[in-house]
Design a protein around this motif. Structure first.
Motif, PDB file in Angstrom:
ATOM      1  N   PRO A 286       0.326  -3.730 -12.642  1.00 34.36           N
ATOM      2  CA  PRO A 286       1.268  -3.474 -11.732  1.00 34.36           C
ATOM      3  C   PRO A 286       1.480  -4.237 -10.431  1.00 34.36           C
ATOM      4  CG  PRO A 286       0.011  -1.658 -11.703  1.00 34.36           C
ATOM      5  CD  PRO A 286      -0.484  -2.482 -12.859  1.00 34.36           C
ATOM      6  N   PHE A 287       0.179  -4.757  -9.990  1.00 30.42           N
ATOM      7  CA  PHE A 287       0.026  -5.627  -8.773  1.00 30.42           C
ATOM      8  C   PHE A 287      -0.079  -7.302  -9.031  1.00 30.42           C
ATOM      9  CE2 PHE A 287       0.080  -1.813  -6.557  1.00 30.42           C
ATOM     10  CZ  PHE A 287       0.231  -2.224  -5.070  1.00 30.42           C
ATOM     11  N   SER A 288       0.248  -7.566 -10.219  1.00 28.36           N
ATOM     12  CA  SER A 288       0.165  -8.834 -10.608  1.00 28.36           C
ATOM     13  C   SER A 288       1.392  -9.707 -10.035  1.00 28.36           C
ATOM     14  CB  SER A 288       0.156  -8.910 -12.210  1.00 28.36           C
ATOM     15  OG  SER A 288      -1.246  -9.060 -12.547  1.00 28.36           O
TER      16      SER A 288
ATOM     17  N   SER B 114       4.333 -11.467  -3.535  1.00 28.51           N
ATOM     18  CA  SER B 114       4.019 -10.636  -2.234  1.00 28.51           C
ATOM     19  C   SER B 114       3.905 -11.584  -1.008  1.00 28.51           C
ATOM     20  CB  SER B 114       2.681  -9.756  -2.618  1.00 28.51           C
ATOM     21  OG  SER B 114       2.848  -8.761  -3.539  1.00 28.51           O
ATOM     22  N   ASP B 115       3.503 -12.657  -1.073  1.00 31.15           N
ATOM     23  CA  ASP B 115       3.279 -13.441   0.057  1.00 31.15           C
ATOM     24  C   ASP B 115       4.356 -13.614   0.788  1.00 31.15           C
ATOM     25  OD1 ASP B 115       0.619 -13.481  -0.053  1.00 31.15           O
ATOM     26  OD2 ASP B 115       0.709 -15.635  -1.057  1.00 31.15           O
ATOM     27  N   PHE B 116       5.639 -13.931  -0.272  1.00 28.63           N
ATOM     28  CA  PHE B 116       6.934 -14.283   0.343  1.00 28.63           C
ATOM     29  C   PHE B 116       7.541 -12.892   0.993  1.00 28.63           C
ATOM     30  CE2 PHE B 116      11.308 -14.022   0.159  1.00 28.63           C
ATOM     31  CZ  PHE B 116      11.972 -15.469   0.597  1.00 28.63           C
ATOM     32  N   VAL B 117       7.226 -11.742   0.347  1.00 33.69           N
ATOM     33  CA  VAL B 117       8.117 -10.733   0.747  1.00 33.69           C
ATOM     34  C   VAL B 117       7.316  -9.890   2.020  1.00 33.69           C
ATOM     35  CG1 VAL B 117       8.131  -8.192  -0.120  1.00 33.69           C
ATOM     36  CG2 VAL B 117       8.763 -10.211  -1.581  1.00 33.69           C
ATOM     37  N   LYS B 118       6.195 -10.052   2.202  1.00 30.33           N
ATOM     38  CA  LYS B 118       5.341  -9.335   3.372  1.00 30.33           C
ATOM     39  C   LYS B 118       6.093  -9.502   4.528  1.00 30.33           C
ATOM     40  CE  LYS B 118       0.937 -10.405   4.207  1.00 30.33           C
ATOM     41  NZ  LYS B 118      -0.385 -10.144   4.107  1.00 30.33           N
ATOM     42  N   PRO B 119       6.287 -10.947   5.107  1.00 28.25           N
ATOM     43  CA  PRO B 119       6.931 -10.837   6.511  1.00 28.25           C
ATOM     44  C   PRO B 119       8.403  -9.863   6.526  1.00 28.25           C
ATOM     45  CG  PRO B 119       6.583 -13.053   5.624  1.00 28.25           C
ATOM     46  CD  PRO B 119       6.191 -12.195   4.556  1.00 28.25           C
TER      47      PRO B 119
ATOM     48  N   ARG C 166      -0.449  -2.602  10.640  1.00 29.66           N
ATOM     49  CA  ARG C 166      -1.659  -3.601  10.964  1.00 29.66           C
ATOM     50  C   ARG C 166      -2.118  -3.996   9.531  1.00 29.66           C
ATOM     51  NH1 ARG C 166      -2.254   0.774  14.623  1.00 29.66           N
ATOM     52  NH2 ARG C 166      -3.847   1.764  13.330  1.00 29.66           N
ATOM     53  N   LEU C 167      -2.404  -3.361   8.653  1.00 27.80           N
ATOM     54  CA  LEU C 167      -2.718  -4.017   7.459  1.00 27.80           C
ATOM     55  C   LEU C 167      -2.067  -5.077   6.762  1.00 27.80           C
ATOM     56  CD1 LEU C 167      -3.589  -0.844   5.330  1.00 27.80           C
ATOM     57  CD2 LEU C 167      -5.118  -2.379   6.193  1.00 27.80           C
ATOM     58  N   MET C 168      -0.476  -4.835   6.902  1.00 29.68           N
ATOM     59  CA  MET C 168       0.374  -5.992   6.512  1.00 29.68           C
ATOM     60  C   MET C 168       0.159  -7.208   7.308  1.00 29.68           C
ATOM     61  SD  MET C 168       4.068  -4.267   5.488  1.00 29.68           S
ATOM     62  CE  MET C 168       3.795  -2.898   4.430  1.00 29.68           C
ATOM     63  N   GLU C 169      -0.109  -7.245   8.661  1.00 26.16           N
ATOM     64  CA  GLU C 169      -0.301  -8.228   9.352  1.00 26.16           C
ATOM     65  C   GLU C 169      -1.582  -9.194   9.098  1.00 26.16           C
ATOM     66  OE1 GLU C 169       2.649  -7.208  13.152  1.00 26.16           O
ATOM     67  OE2 GLU C 169       0.433  -6.370  12.975  1.00 26.16           O
ATOM     68  N   LYS C 170      -2.271  -8.421   8.264  1.00 27.50           N
ATOM     69  CA  LYS C 170      -3.695  -9.164   7.992  1.00 27.50           C
ATOM     70  C   LYS C 170      -3.369 -10.182   6.716  1.00 27.50           C
ATOM     71  CE  LYS C 170      -7.335  -5.820   8.830  1.00 27.50           C
ATOM     72  NZ  LYS C 170      -8.147  -4.555   8.582  1.00 27.50           N
TER      73      LYS C 170
ATOM     74  N   ASP D  71      -5.044 -10.638   3.915  1.00 28.58           N
ATOM     75  CA  ASP D  71      -5.523 -10.285   2.692  1.00 28.58           C
ATOM     76  C   ASP D  71      -4.859  -9.218   2.195  1.00 28.58           C
ATOM     77  OD1 ASP D  71      -6.452  -8.614   4.349  1.00 28.58           O
ATOM     78  OD2 ASP D  71      -8.541  -8.992   3.507  1.00 28.58           O
ATOM     79  N   TYR D  72      -3.730  -8.680   2.611  1.00 27.94           N
ATOM     80  CA  TYR D  72      -3.206  -7.258   2.295  1.00 27.94           C
ATOM     81  C   TYR D  72      -1.911  -7.728   1.418  1.00 27.94           C
ATOM     82  CZ  TYR D  72      -1.239  -2.686   2.328  1.00 27.94           C
ATOM     83  OH  TYR D  72      -0.651  -1.422   1.914  1.00 27.94           O
TER      84      TYR D  72
END
Lengths: 210, 319
Positions: free
Chosen positions: B58-60, B271-276, B310-314, B316-317
């Motif tokens: 599910p997190f792939s 996920s890298d694209f989506v995070k911001p 705060r976790l999202m701003e790291k 590696d999350y």
């Protein structure tokens, strides 16, 4: 000019950082803010809006493009104000009181902005007094109301009645939308128009302000 | 539908977006035509089936499909609603819920978080997820770690009872001294085309939270196993058919043509694209705008979302 095409392409792709960089570069080349807006940013949003209308892109892509356009817009906003550049019209929007479902309203707001309208977004669960205040203070041309529930769509009529009692009904066009809304409901409550989907809402607004 | 039997379909894929696309195609091609309470008289009957969907990882990546009925910021807010109870304060009081369709209060009758974390029964409020975590931490092989949503007193009279019915989980040894957390979710009814994907992003985020808590409790590594999603009625509403079929005369592509016109990479995001965009989508949604906008959110929930932010701003999350 190549830079306008580049800005439009990057807006369409939702590349916010590149849009910001290109907008700043265009300004440094003495291109006017108005030209950047209408030949670059708005064109990019028009492309994605057209794709959305033709089922060629997905809803989140429209919103990602809208972010990119807004980033570019932030750069030129002070200059637009200085140059007194007029928008295509002012639209006050919100989901009606009791209704927290704002996805459709947000998409319409983005597409209207992309088409060069100024959107005053009152948010979700908006009471009639707030709509009225926004229409008055912003001297809006259009008020757009959205509802997802059959229980909340009834409130649209109350807003229209309030506009009448305040003598504003003739000064502002009223458009409505949302899953339970039909053309006949719009006619029954005295709205000026109804849009079955987000893309048609833009055409409807343009048509009403011609 | 032959002889009145609802089709039973199965989908097995590595990632969420791959499973989502496959499920849409399966239900569209092999689902039965059955009317639902939400179909309007002018709509065709919905396509419907009982469906079991397995997402092996599910997190792939890519974890996000681009086809869903909201923006990325809105999706982030929904995840906060399910995992942290961001909108539990929108749930109306019990006396209003009991009025069923007669209630004039337009607030909600439930959120998944409220039912899973604060299930009301008699005079008690039960945190079922906490019980799941405790039980699994003590004996991972238990078959009793579950959380339900349905309330037989509150739900039958309402117009919009919960679709999710049950979350079930179990631990298995990973062969290296740690555990693998397996989770199943059971759904009464489900809008495949416009709700499934967002539901699954939220529920798999909850899955990860549960695994993290078990890991803290057992002091062992807990990896995520497969996520299984079982719907009694997984459907594509008749009102969506125009969007799925397109309109060849007007040059409007069908949903499947739209998929086929791009590569899998071009119809998904990682996920890298989506995070911001989860943090702030720039058009009024996301964690930051949500915290700014929703002044009435209880302090405890606000703090949980701030921590998530705060976790999202790291770096590696992963969202």
């Amino acid at each position: 000019m190549e830079i306008f095409k580049d800005i439009a392409d990057e807006v369409e792709k939702g590349h916010s950082d590149t849009v910001k960089e290109l907008t700043e570069r265009a300004l440094s080349q003495d291109i006017s803010a108005e030209e950047i807006l209408y030949k670059g940013l708005v064109v990019g949003m028009e492309i994605i809006s057209e794709k959305f209308k033709n089922n060629e892109c997905f809803i989140p892509e429209v919103l990602v493009a809208a972010k990119a356009m807004n980033i570019g817009l932030e750069v030129i906003k002070p200059l637009l104000a200085e140059a007194n550049v007029k928008s295509q019209g002012k639209v006050v929007m919100g989901t009606v009181k009791g209704d927290l479902h704002d996805i459709g309203k947000n998409i319409v707001a983005m597409l209207l902005q992309g088409a060069g309208f100024e959107v005053i977004d009152c948010g979700a669960d908006v009471p009639k007094e707030k709509f009225l205040e926004a229409v008055k203070s912003e001297q809006a041309d259009v008020i757009g109301m959205s509802a997802l529930l059959t229980t909340t769509m009834l409130y649209m009529k109350e807003v229209i009645e309030m506009l009448k009692s305040e003598g504003l009904r003739e000064k502002v066009k009223v458009i409505i939308g949302g899953a339970p809304i039909t053309k006949s409901y719009a006619e029954t409550i005295g709205a000026d128009g109804y849009a079955p989907d987000a893309a048609s809402a833009v055409d409807l607004t343009k048509g009403l302000l011609k | 539908m032959e002889s009145g039997n609802i089709p039973i379909l199965a989908v097995n894929e590595d990632t969420i977006p791959a499973a989502y696309e496959k499920a849409i195609r399966e239900v569209w091609e092999n689902g039965a035509s059955i009317r639902t309470e939400y179909d309007r008289p002018e709509d065709p009957a919905s396509k419907d089936a009982t469906v079991i969907i397995t997402v092996r990882e599910p997190f792939s990546q890519p974890r996000f499909h681009r086809s869903f009925a909201d923006g990325l910021g809105g999706l982030a807010e929904y995840v906060m609603e399910v995992v942290h109870g961001a909108h539990d304060y929108w749930v109306k009081p019990m006396e209003e819920i009991l009025k069923g369709t007669q209630s004039k209060d337009t607030r909600w009758t439930y959120t998944y978080h409220e039912r899973l974390f604060e299930y009301r029964i008699e005079d008690e409020v039960i945190n079922q997820i906490s019980l799941m975590i405790d039980r699994l931490s003590r004996a991972g092989h238990t078959r009793r770690a579950q959380a339900i949503t349905w309330n037989p007193k509150l739900d039958p009279p309402t117009d919009d009872p919960p679709c999710l019915q049950r979350v079930w989980g179990r631990l298995c040894d990973d062969g290296e001294g740690g555990y693998v957390f397996n989770m199943n979710t059971h759904w009464r009814s489900r809008d495949l085309f416009k709700a499934w994907f967002e539901n699954v992003i939220a529920l798999t985020t909850l899955m990860r939270k549960i695994a993290e808590e078990i890991s803290k409790g057992t002091k062992k590594q807990v990896r995520l196993g497969r996520y299984v999603d079982i719907s009694d009625s997984l459907h594509i509403y008749g009102s969506y058919f125009r969007e799925i079929e397109g309109d060849p005369e007007k040059g409007i592509k069908s949903f499947f043509e739209k998929l086929e016109s791009r590569s899998f990479q071009e119809r998904t995001w990682d996920s890298d694209f989506v995070k911001p965009y989860f943090i702030d989508d720039g058009v009024g949604k996301g964690l930051k705008p949500m915290l700014e906008r929703e002044k009435e959110m209880p302090e405890k929930v606000r703090k949980a979302i701030e921590k998530e932010l705060r976790l999202m701003e790291k770096d590696d999350y992963e969202v």
